[in-house]
Design a protein around this motif. Structure first.
Motif, PDB file in Angstrom:
ATOM      1  N   PRO A  15       0.795  -1.226   0.000  1.00  0.00           N
ATOM      2  CA  PRO A  15       0.000   0.000   0.000  1.00  0.00           C
ATOM      3  C   PRO A  15       0.830   1.280   0.000  1.00  0.00           C
ATOM      4  N   TRP A  16       2.091   1.210   0.346  1.00  0.00           N
ATOM      5  CA  TRP A  16       2.968   2.386   0.357  1.00  0.00           C
ATOM      6  C   TRP A  16       3.495   2.731  -1.032  1.00  0.00           C
ATOM      7  N   VAL A  17       3.325   1.820  -1.985  1.00  0.00           N
ATOM      8  CA  VAL A  17       3.795   2.029  -3.360  1.00  0.00           C
ATOM      9  C   VAL A  17       2.650   2.620  -4.178  1.00  0.00           C
TER      10      VAL A  17
ATOM     11  N   TRP B  94       2.488  11.029 -15.473  1.00  0.00           N
ATOM     12  CA  TRP B  94       3.460  12.096 -15.253  1.00  0.00           C
ATOM     13  C   TRP B  94       3.934  12.099 -13.813  1.00  0.00           C
ATOM     14  N   VAL B  95       5.229  12.259 -13.607  1.00  0.00           N
ATOM     15  CA  VAL B  95       5.844  12.259 -12.283  1.00  0.00           C
ATOM     16  C   VAL B  95       6.778  13.463 -12.173  1.00  0.00           C
ATOM     17  N   VAL B  96       6.884  14.029 -10.971  1.00  0.00           N
ATOM     18  CA  VAL B  96       7.728  15.209 -10.779  1.00  0.00           C
ATOM     19  C   VAL B  96       9.206  14.819 -10.833  1.00  0.00           C
ATOM     20  N   ASP B  97       9.997  15.698 -11.429  1.00  0.00           N
ATOM     21  CA  ASP B  97      11.452  15.563 -11.446  1.00  0.00           C
ATOM     22  C   ASP B  97      11.996  16.847 -10.818  1.00  0.00           C
ATOM     23  N   TYR B  98      12.240  16.795  -9.511  1.00  0.00           N
ATOM     24  CA  TYR B  98      12.687  17.998  -8.800  1.00  0.00           C
ATOM     25  C   TYR B  98      14.052  18.470  -9.279  1.00  0.00           C
TER      26      TYR B  98
ATOM     27  N   LYS C 161       3.905   9.988  -6.473  1.00  0.00           N
ATOM     28  CA  LYS C 161       2.573   9.979  -7.057  1.00  0.00           C
ATOM     29  C   LYS C 161       2.687  10.164  -8.566  1.00  0.00           C
ATOM     30  N   ILE C 162       1.923   9.376  -9.304  1.00  0.00           N
ATOM     31  CA  ILE C 162       1.898   9.471 -10.763  1.00  0.00           C
ATOM     32  C   ILE C 162       0.577  10.121 -11.168  1.00  0.00           C
ATOM     33  N   PHE C 163       0.670  11.131 -12.032  1.00  0.00           N
ATOM     34  CA  PHE C 163      -0.502  11.903 -12.452  1.00  0.00           C
ATOM     35  C   PHE C 163      -0.874  11.574 -13.888  1.00  0.00           C
ATOM     36  N   SER C 164      -2.142  11.845 -14.237  1.00  0.00           N
ATOM     37  CA  SER C 164      -2.613  11.538 -15.593  1.00  0.00           C
ATOM     38  C   SER C 164      -2.157  12.556 -16.621  1.00  0.00           C
TER      39      SER C 164
END
Length: 137
Positions: free
Chosen positions: A36-38, A55-59, A87-90
């Motif tokens: 559940p943590w993944v 989409w995922v953030v790349d800081y 978190k992965i976004f659409s």
């Protein structure tokens, strides 16, 4: 960060389960209950040796990048996305709004999708190294 099927080793995704390990009826259930943590999209895609195309953030670059086969498209994250907590976004807009709120939304989307016009936005940004504001041109 992924789930495997308890079966005779050979094809991808199979491994002999080391006891005592809980068994689940599907990858989806395994990901949601067993890990559940993944991020569920990450777990489900990696369990079948695939990518989410989300989409995922790349800081590091202060952009959002696609979770896809590295090198297959310009906005794919290189090296490949392996942070299974992220978190992965659409879409890039959701990613930019959620994780890169200090960056102008249109600029973030354009840089993330690699669609920046060659002339830039003609807006200004803080250049912390020089202690000044510079024009995006």
């Amino acid at each position: 960060g992924s789930c495997l099927k308890d079966c005779v080793p050979g094809p991808f995704g199979c491994a002999i389960v080391p006891p005592p390990v809980a068994l689940y009826d599907s990858i989806n259930i395994c990901c949601s209950i067993g890990q559940p943590w993944v991020d569920s999209l990450y777990c489900n895609s990696r369990s079948v040796d695939s990518y989410t195309n989300g989409w995922v953030v790349d800081y590091k670059t202060e952009t959002c990048a696609k979770d896809c086969e590295p090198g297959s498209e310009p906005p794919c994250l290189v090296p490949e996305h392996k942070d299974f907590f992220a978190k992965i976004f659409s879409n890039s807009q959701e990613c930019c709004e959620t994780h890169l709120g200090w960056i102008d939304l249109d600029t973030c989307i354009a840089h993330s999708e690699r669609t920046s016009p060659s002339g830039g936005s003609n807006k200004y940004f803080a250049d912390y190294a020089s202690g000044s504001c510079l024009k995006d041109c």
